[in-house]
Design a protein around this motif. Structure first.
Motif, PDB file in Angstrom:
ATOM      1  N   ARG A 705      44.485  58.981  27.694  1.00  9.05           N
ATOM      2  CA  ARG A 705      44.536  57.512  28.060  1.00  9.05           C
ATOM      3  C   ARG A 705      43.439  57.328  29.354  1.00  9.05           C
ATOM      4  O   ARG A 705      42.832  56.500  29.583  1.00  9.05           O
ATOM      5  CB  ARG A 705      45.948  57.189  28.432  1.00  9.05           C
ATOM      6  CG  ARG A 705      45.911  55.869  28.981  1.00  9.05           C
ATOM      7  CD  ARG A 705      47.312  55.480  29.644  1.00  9.05           C
ATOM      8  NE  ARG A 705      48.123  55.542  28.547  1.00  9.05           N
ATOM      9  CZ  ARG A 705      49.525  55.612  28.763  1.00  9.05           C
ATOM     10  NH1 ARG A 705      49.993  55.889  30.218  1.00  9.05           N
ATOM     11  NH2 ARG A 705      50.581  55.628  27.496  1.00  9.05           N
ATOM     12  N   SER A 706      44.003  58.525  30.315  1.00  9.83           N
ATOM     13  CA  SER A 706      43.568  58.319  31.585  1.00  9.83           C
ATOM     14  C   SER A 706      42.336  58.990  32.167  1.00  9.83           C
ATOM     15  O   SER A 706      42.054  60.209  31.432  1.00  9.83           O
ATOM     16  CB  SER A 706      44.481  58.271  32.719  1.00  9.83           C
ATOM     17  OG  SER A 706      45.632  57.420  32.456  1.00  9.83           O
ATOM     18  N   LYS A 903      55.692  49.349  32.294  1.00  8.85           N
ATOM     19  CA  LYS A 903      56.026  50.673  31.388  1.00  8.85           C
ATOM     20  C   LYS A 903      55.634  50.434  30.016  1.00  8.85           C
ATOM     21  O   LYS A 903      56.103  49.386  29.500  1.00  8.85           O
ATOM     22  CB  LYS A 903      57.567  50.983  31.614  1.00  8.85           C
ATOM     23  CG  LYS A 903      57.952  52.122  30.925  1.00  8.85           C
ATOM     24  CD  LYS A 903      57.400  53.276  31.542  1.00  8.85           C
ATOM     25  CE  LYS A 903      58.241  54.735  30.970  1.00  8.85           C
ATOM     26  NZ  LYS A 903      57.913  54.923  29.555  1.00  8.85           N
ATOM     27  N   GLY A 904      54.953  51.305  29.444  1.00  4.98           N
ATOM     28  CA  GLY A 904      54.682  51.074  27.866  1.00  4.98           C
ATOM     29  C   GLY A 904      53.301  50.456  27.765  1.00  4.98           C
ATOM     30  O   GLY A 904      52.879  50.330  26.660  1.00  4.98           O
ATOM     31  N   LEU A 905      52.635  49.843  28.971  1.00  3.99           N
ATOM     32  CA  LEU A 905      51.544  49.289  28.593  1.00  3.99           C
ATOM     33  C   LEU A 905      50.344  50.120  29.368  1.00  3.99           C
ATOM     34  O   LEU A 905      50.537  51.119  29.976  1.00  3.99           O
ATOM     35  CB  LEU A 905      51.488  47.856  29.606  1.00  3.99           C
ATOM     36  CG  LEU A 905      52.543  46.948  28.984  1.00  3.99           C
ATOM     37  CD1 LEU A 905      52.548  45.589  30.011  1.00  3.99           C
ATOM     38  CD2 LEU A 905      52.406  46.528  27.559  1.00  3.99           C
ATOM     39  N   GLU A 906      49.168  49.746  29.159  1.00  8.57           N
ATOM     40  CA  GLU A 906      47.977  50.735  29.650  1.00  8.57           C
ATOM     41  C   GLU A 906      46.923  49.243  29.720  1.00  8.57           C
ATOM     42  O   GLU A 906      46.605  48.608  28.892  1.00  8.57           O
ATOM     43  CB  GLU A 906      47.634  51.511  28.806  1.00  8.57           C
ATOM     44  CG  GLU A 906      47.315  51.239  27.249  1.00  8.57           C
ATOM     45  CD  GLU A 906      47.409  52.568  26.473  1.00  8.57           C
ATOM     46  OE1 GLU A 906      46.309  52.815  25.763  1.00  8.57           O
ATOM     47  OE2 GLU A 906      48.217  53.154  26.445  1.00  8.57           O
ATOM     48  N   PHE A 907      45.932  49.798  30.604  1.00  2.00           N
ATOM     49  CA  PHE A 907      44.597  48.864  31.074  1.00  2.00           C
ATOM     50  C   PHE A 907      43.516  49.551  31.541  1.00  2.00           C
ATOM     51  O   PHE A 907      43.849  50.656  32.294  1.00  2.00           O
ATOM     52  CB  PHE A 907      45.030  48.035  32.160  1.00  2.00           C
ATOM     53  CG  PHE A 907      46.410  46.924  31.809  1.00  2.00           C
ATOM     54  CD1 PHE A 907      46.208  45.862  31.085  1.00  2.00           C
ATOM     55  CD2 PHE A 907      47.492  47.295  32.077  1.00  2.00           C
ATOM     56  CE1 PHE A 907      47.233  44.944  30.686  1.00  2.00           C
ATOM     57  CE2 PHE A 907      48.609  46.694  31.803  1.00  2.00           C
ATOM     58  CZ  PHE A 907      48.497  45.585  31.207  1.00  2.00           C
ATOM     59  N   PRO A 908      42.221  49.377  31.393  1.00  2.58           N
ATOM     60  CA  PRO A 908      41.146  50.197  31.795  1.00  2.58           C
ATOM     61  C   PRO A 908      41.109  50.000  33.232  1.00  2.58           C
ATOM     62  O   PRO A 908      40.844  51.349  33.736  1.00  2.58           O
ATOM     63  CB  PRO A 908      40.037  49.492  31.332  1.00  2.58           C
ATOM     64  CG  PRO A 908      40.424  48.999  29.868  1.00  2.58           C
ATOM     65  CD  PRO A 908      41.713  48.550  30.207  1.00  2.58           C
ATOM     66  N   VAL A 909      41.519  48.918  33.835  1.00  2.00           N
ATOM     67  CA  VAL A 909      41.484  48.949  35.225  1.00  2.00           C
ATOM     68  C   VAL A 909      42.659  48.397  35.666  1.00  2.00           C
ATOM     69  O   VAL A 909      43.439  47.481  35.183  1.00  2.00           O
ATOM     70  CB  VAL A 909      40.451  47.903  35.683  1.00  2.00           C
ATOM     71  CG1 VAL A 909      40.308  47.823  37.314  1.00  2.00           C
ATOM     72  CG2 VAL A 909      39.030  48.360  35.180  1.00  2.00           C
ATOM     73  N   THR A 943      49.612  55.740  36.091  1.00  2.00           N
ATOM     74  CA  THR A 943      49.337  56.148  34.586  1.00  2.00           C
ATOM     75  C   THR A 943      48.941  55.131  33.811  1.00  2.00           C
ATOM     76  O   THR A 943      48.711  55.395  32.556  1.00  2.00           O
ATOM     77  CB  THR A 943      50.136  57.266  34.038  1.00  2.00           C
ATOM     78  OG1 THR A 943      51.468  56.747  34.126  1.00  2.00           O
ATOM     79  CG2 THR A 943      50.163  58.631  34.901  1.00  2.00           C
ATOM     80  N   ARG A 944      49.170  53.661  34.037  1.00  2.00           N
ATOM     81  CA  ARG A 944      48.821  52.751  33.195  1.00  2.00           C
ATOM     82  C   ARG A 944      47.337  52.783  33.152  1.00  2.00           C
ATOM     83  O   ARG A 944      46.586  51.863  32.294  1.00  2.00           O
ATOM     84  CB  ARG A 944      49.467  51.554  33.819  1.00  2.00           C
ATOM     85  CG  ARG A 944      50.912  51.298  33.947  1.00  2.00           C
ATOM     86  CD  ARG A 944      51.583  51.852  32.556  1.00  2.00           C
ATOM     87  NE  ARG A 944      51.945  53.315  32.735  1.00  2.00           N
ATOM     88  CZ  ARG A 944      52.307  54.004  31.623  1.00  2.00           C
ATOM     89  NH1 ARG A 944      52.424  53.518  30.435  1.00  2.00           N
ATOM     90  NH2 ARG A 944      52.720  55.278  31.869  1.00  2.00           N
ATOM     91  N   ALA A 945      46.682  53.217  34.095  1.00  2.00           N
ATOM     92  CA  ALA A 945      45.251  53.008  34.149  1.00  2.00           C
ATOM     93  C   ALA A 945      44.580  54.051  33.416  1.00  2.00           C
ATOM     94  O   ALA A 945      44.847  55.150  33.339  1.00  2.00           O
ATOM     95  CB  ALA A 945      44.766  53.448  35.725  1.00  2.00           C
ATOM     96  N   ARG A 946      43.381  53.598  32.675  1.00  2.00           N
ATOM     97  CA  ARG A 946      42.634  54.385  31.887  1.00  2.00           C
ATOM     98  C   ARG A 946      41.379  55.017  32.706  1.00  2.00           C
ATOM     99  O   ARG A 946      41.053  55.928  32.713  1.00  2.00           O
ATOM    100  CB  ARG A 946      42.046  53.492  30.456  1.00  2.00           C
ATOM    101  CG  ARG A 946      43.153  53.026  29.524  1.00  2.00           C
ATOM    102  CD  ARG A 946      42.447  52.520  28.408  1.00  2.00           C
ATOM    103  NE  ARG A 946      43.355  51.674  27.557  1.00  2.00           N
ATOM    104  CZ  ARG A 946      42.849  50.625  26.863  1.00  2.00           C
ATOM    105  NH1 ARG A 946      41.836  50.583  26.714  1.00  2.00           N
ATOM    106  NH2 ARG A 946      43.918  50.259  26.167  1.00  2.00           N
ATOM    107  N   ARG A 947      40.812  53.844  33.289  1.00  2.00           N
ATOM    108  CA  ARG A 947      39.492  54.243  33.905  1.00  2.00           C
ATOM    109  C   ARG A 947      39.457  54.226  35.393  1.00  2.00           C
ATOM    110  O   ARG A 947      39.396  55.389  36.186  1.00  2.00           O
ATOM    111  CB  ARG A 947      38.403  53.343  33.370  1.00  2.00           C
ATOM    112  CG  ARG A 947      36.836  53.930  33.760  1.00  2.00           C
ATOM    113  CD  ARG A 947      35.791  52.696  33.413  1.00  2.00           C
ATOM    114  NE  ARG A 947      35.911  52.622  31.937  1.00  2.00           N
ATOM    115  CZ  ARG A 947      35.161  51.758  31.223  1.00  2.00           C
ATOM    116  NH1 ARG A 947      34.127  50.886  31.814  1.00  2.00           N
ATOM    117  NH2 ARG A 947      35.154  51.567  29.853  1.00  2.00           N
ATOM    118  N   HIS A 948      39.609  52.979  35.979  1.00  2.00           N
ATOM    119  CA  HIS A 948      39.453  52.708  37.304  1.00  2.00           C
ATOM    120  C   HIS A 948      41.050  52.302  37.888  1.00  2.00           C
ATOM    121  O   HIS A 948      41.822  51.659  37.326  1.00  2.00           O
ATOM    122  CB  HIS A 948      38.865  51.664  37.774  1.00  2.00           C
ATOM    123  CG  HIS A 948      37.505  51.880  37.403  1.00  2.00           C
ATOM    124  ND1 HIS A 948      36.750  52.956  37.443  1.00  2.00           N
ATOM    125  CD2 HIS A 948      36.375  51.116  36.564  1.00  2.00           C
ATOM    126  CE1 HIS A 948      35.285  52.804  36.988  1.00  2.00           C
ATOM    127  NE2 HIS A 948      35.623  51.660  36.560  1.00  2.00           N
TER     128      HIS A 948
END
Length: 989
Positions: A705-706, A903-909, A943-948
């Protein structure tokens, strides 16, 4: 030219579809099946559209073929009987429209066909102005069906209503359709000339409805994985090009009929309730008044009943000139029945390989190969095909989303004749095994959140574990007995668990009905069920509470409840408690404490509350060892997701369902245990090996993911109090110019301004003003939209400055809470049901619909309070420019939410604001602090962050002590006076 066409399929970019749904695998399977013309599916999806442009080249007018280099690679993987067969593609997409008309919500699916990529690009451009076409290969639009047809015609294409009888999503569906196709498309109805019958009906059923005589009846597979191609298809006898196919559908000349499921195999053939196990024929439904005899709710009315309702002809009628059809059963299902293993098992695939190598494509085997030739190779298959061609099949009809079963042999017949072991008495000539297709990779899409390398769940000749990484494979491929999987964030937890379950069922012969998967939320349960179905497996998937409901329904009488007992929502709970105490405050206390007097009042009204859904089944089982044994016999293989979040009752319930030496798989991460306030106890995770001696432990450590920066920072933050000794987390994948930065702001308002400014920078500017003002000087980080951003905070109060700043900037956002606009009936009705004029604000619409200003004021005042402002300011802000699109749930928007809700979500930024001592960790006066859990909460947020990842704090408080553990990061801030403007923000990237 006579050929078979399957013009309704999906790509890997559609939900619940195999990742093998790419052009290469589709071509391979089309040759294997004997299909000449295939729909591309999903051409509205940007990534799939790019793949079509890259991998296809023009062929006959309006059709495409695979690039020569890719085509040659596919041929090399096929036996000689299947090589060099013509496969062409036609641009197709399925569109879902959901809208209001005539006082009803309409949900209709449509198939759209276009002759060239330029027309498709224009079509996509128009639809992108209406809804989000990038999130799913089957986009959902709030658009009238008539208007979708108009856009299609203007782009030079044609439209076919999809699976017209499906109850939920079809033009003639019982739940949300019309009584005639023409009614759906209004003044443009004459431009519709074909309809898709769907899996649950065949032409003979449709012939009973005279209004359908004007349409050509077509069939397609609606394949969600390449092996499903051709399960239904249409036969043409015309030139092989787009215009000839369209003309055949318009005139009937060249439309040679269809290949059909037996309609009973479709998921909605008859009526019923899947959850209740009730299946009803139309006459039975009518006798019951459409009500389920188990739960007392209306049943799902299936295709047979709906056809009966609209039919104006007797069964058996055939219109003059109607094209014929043939009912078939897919070859793997036939072999599966006689072999006695699943249709995707290695043995079945190997035997189908032999048949197609000897006789050609599967459809040729089913329709054309002489039975005596088949019998010479395989006597039972030869007999099965003979019965199939005569229509001598045993039918168990599907209902309410449950596929039916078609068998060629009576129950027990094969066993009486010596079992399937003697099936292949005559070995075929020796030949080299056909290898799996070797295909060139498609252009890489944007990084996926949880994606193990090169997944190939349905690839020919590969197992379910072949697409997993070594850690995932070790976990998913483990056999019986207790198993603990410690899955770090972004390591493919759900993927691993679903592949383990599918592997047990399909490759280790574990009965699907003996498997139970438990999650914590309905959303997670639905996602897991979808993933398992995409892997070809159906098992029981439940939350702890829905499992409790299931147990209570089965043993309701022991608690003095009826079979149709109700579950009281919070408002009803207080109402029941008030009935015995007469005071609102006291009623709430009784509910909170679960007082006996309140519980008795609930039971007297045949009700339970949310807490009862675990407490009552637990009490039943603890008092009845025989009942425990019965459930242990039923569910011999149990898998629990997010095991670190179990509370004491759930822990005890699992202990009863799974013995110490049982087949319990627990997966989770103790460093993500953040729900102590809900009663969760991470100690149960930590003592798993004590509870289940001999349990194997597998660690998932590859984070897909990150970015490396995010993973490194998250590990540094959690390290001082990690509950995973030797914690490892290794980043995988290319995340571009990723960074982790800490921002120091002068105030909450300055912090919010920083968030807005940085979002615009990362996006590369959201308006001309961003460039004109010098706030943005580059094109930013490419490939992101507003929905790729999340702003997280420890307490809801911190969102107020953010709401003000985002509202002022004009950037669209949504504040996720339990008090959303959509939850307000008055406003929701106005916003959702009434048409809007372009440019009209929510306040304008509410005022106009309410009729009086004071009524509008009352409707909107709670929403203003939620946004942290007074009504007059809120009123002015909205009226000055926040149009209704900003409130459309289909629109992309920046997410504002608490750390717990993330919790359980994720975003690039990701932004985490308020990283200050007293907020993170949160310190309550007079209460003991749980600093370790607060640290875990930050770990989850990071750790929800993928990129930034941006961590921000203000000068109002000391910065969070957790930030002291961060190593290398970029420092940015505006808390100190600057000598000159510019520079700092522009250098972020």
């Amino acid at each position: 030219m006579r050929f078979v066409a399957d013009l309704h399929i999906h790509s890997k970019y559609s939900r619940a579809c195999s990742r093998d749904c790419d052009l290469e695998h589709l071509t391979w399977w089309a040759r294997r099946k004997g299909i000449t013309l295939v729909g591309t599916g999903d051409f509205t999806h940007p990534a799939w559209h790019d793949h079509l442009r890259d991998a296809l080249v023009p062929a006959e007018p309006g059709l495409f073929r695979l690039r020569d280099d890719l085509d040659r690679e596919i041929d090399r993987t096929l036996p000689p009987s299947l090589r060099a067969r013509t496969v062409r593609f036609m641009l197709s997409v399925e569109i879902s429209t959901i809208y209001k008309r005539d006082g009803r919500t309409r949900k209709v699916h449509h198939l759209v066909y276009l002759p060239d990529l330029e027309s498709a690009a224009e079509f996509n451009r128009r639809l992108a102005r209406i809804g989000n076409i990038a999130s799913d290969g089957r986009p959902i639009l709030g658009l009238d069906s008539r208007d979708l047809l108009e856009i299609t015609l203007e782009c030079g294409g044609y439209l076919v209503p999809a699976h017209v009888w499906t109850p939920w999503f079809a033009v003639l569906g019982s739940k949300s359709g019309f009584d005639a196709v023409a009614d759906c498309y209004a003044d443009l109805a004459d431009h519709v000339f074909a309809v898709e019958t769907g899996l649950s009906s065949d032409p003979e059923m449709n012939w009973r409805v005279s209004s359908l005589d004007r349409y050509r009846l077509v069939s397609n597979s609606d394949a969600h994985s390449p092996p499903a191609l051709g399960r239904e298809a249409t036969v043409f006898d015309t030139d092989l090009d787009y215009h000839s196919v369209r003309r055949a559908l318009e005139t009937g000349v060249g439309h040679a009929g269809s290949i059909e499921f037996f309609p009973e195999e479709g998921k909605y053939h008859v009526d019923g309730h899947r959850k209740c196990g009730v299946r009803l024929e139309p006459a039975e439904t009518a006798a019951l008044g459409g009500i389920c005899p188990v739960c007392g709710k209306p049943v799902t009315v299936g295709v047979s009943s709906r056809v009966e309702e609209l039919a104006d002809r007797a069964a058996g009628f055939r219109p003059d000139g109607a094209a014929g059809f043939v009912n078939l059963v897919p070859l793997p299902e036939i072999v599966s029945e006689v072999v006695g293993t699943g249709p995707k098992s290695k043995r079945v695939l190997a035997e189908v390989d032999r048949l197609v190598a000897a006789f050609g494509p599967e459809l040729v085997v089913l329709r054309d190969v002489p039975v005596d030739e088949l019998a010479a190779l395989s006597p039972l298959v030869g007999e099965a095909v003979e019965r199939l061609r005569r229509g001598r099949v045993v039918r168990d009809a599907g209902y309410d989303g449950e596929y039916g079963v078609i068998r060629l042999f009576e129950p027990g017949e094969l066993e009486r004749r010596g079992s399937a072991l003697s099936l292949f008495e005559f070995a075929p000539p020796a030949r080299a095994e056909a290898p799996a297709p070797v295909v060139a990779p498609a252009p890489a899409p944007a990084p996926r959140a949880v994606a193990a390398p090169a997944p190939a769940d349905h690839a020919h000749g590969t197992g379910l574990l072949d697409g997993l990484d070594p850690d995932q494979r070790a976990a998913a491929g483990s056999g019986g007995g207790p198993l603990l999987i410690i899955a770090g964030p972004g390591t493919g937890k759900t993927r691993t668990l679903t592949h383990r379950i599918a592997h047990l069922v399909t490759e280790r012969a574990v009965p699907a009905e003996e498997c139970l998967a438990i999650t914590f939320t309905r959303r997670a349960a639905e996602e897991m069920a979808e993933r398992l179905e995409a892997l070809g497996v159906r098992v029981a998937v439940a939350t702890f509470h829905s499992l409790g409901v299931r147990i209570l329904r089965e043993h309701h009488a022991r608690l003095g409840l009826s079979a149709s007992f109700g579950i009281a929502d919070p408002e009803r709970q207080v109402e029941v408690a008030r009935s015995v105490c007469g005071d609102d405050g006291e009623a709430r206390r009784l509910v909170a404490e679960g007082a006996e007097i309140y519980k008795k009042a609930l039971r007297a009204q045949d009700l339970v509350d949310f807490d009862d859904l675990v407490a009552l089944p637990l009490a039943l089982l603890e008092d009845d060892p025989a009942l425990v044994d019965a459930y242990r016999d039923r569910y011999r293989w149990i898998s629990v997701d997010e095991y670190q979040d179990v509370d004491e009752r759930q822990y005890r319930l699992l202990g009863l369902l799974a013995p110490p030496d049982g087949n319990l798989t627990a997966i989770g991460d103790p460093d993500q245990a953040i729900y102590r306030f809900r009663g969760a106890d991470v100690g149960f995770f930590l003592r798993f090996r004590e509870d289940f001696p001999g349990a194997r432990v597998v660690h998932l450590t590859r984070n897909y993911r990150s970015s490396a920066a995010v993973v490194r920072g998250a590990l540094e933050v959690i390290s001082p109090s990690t509950l995973v000794p030797g914690r490892e987390l290794h980043p995988f994948g290319d995340h571009g110019d990723a960074l982790i930065a800490v921002h120091h702001a002068a105030s909450e308002q300055a912090e919010a301004a920083f968030v807005v400014r940085t979002i615009e920078q990362v996006l590369g500017g959201a308006s001309f003003h961003a460039f004109d003002s010098g706030r943005v000087t580059s094109d930013g980080t490419q490939g992101l939209g507003f929905s790729d951003f999340a702003v997280l905070y420890r307490t809801d109060r911190r969102s107020r400055a953010l709401v003000d700043a985002l509202t002022q900037s004009g950037l669209p956002f949504q504040k996720r809470s339990h008090d959303r606009l959509a939850d307000r009936p008055g406003v929701a009705r106005i916003v959702r049901e009434l048409p809007f004029t372009a440019g009209e604000s929510v306040v304008d619409r509410v005022r106009a619909a309410a009729g009086e200003d004071h009524v509008a004021h009352e409707l909107l005042k709670p929403l203003a309070v939620e946004c942290g402002t007074d009504f007059e300011r809120f009123h002015t802000t909205l009226a000055l420019g926040v149009e209704v699109d900003a409130w459309d749930p289909r629109a992309d928007r920046i997410s504002l939410l608490t750390l717990h809700a993330s919790k359980g979500l994720e975003f690039p930024v990701v932004f985490i604001v308020g990283c200050e001592d007293g907020l993170l960790p949160l310190r309550w006066p007079g209460q003991d602090d749980d600093t370790d859990e607060e640290r875990r909460l930050l770990f989850v947020g990071m750790t929800r962050a993928r990129r930034h990842l941006f961590l921000s704090h203000t000068a109002a408080r000391p910065r969070s002590p957790f930030l002291a553990d961060l190593g290398e990061f970029r420092r940015i801030g505006d808390a100190q006076p600057k000598r000159r403007r510019g520079g700092t923000q522009a250098s972020l990237f």
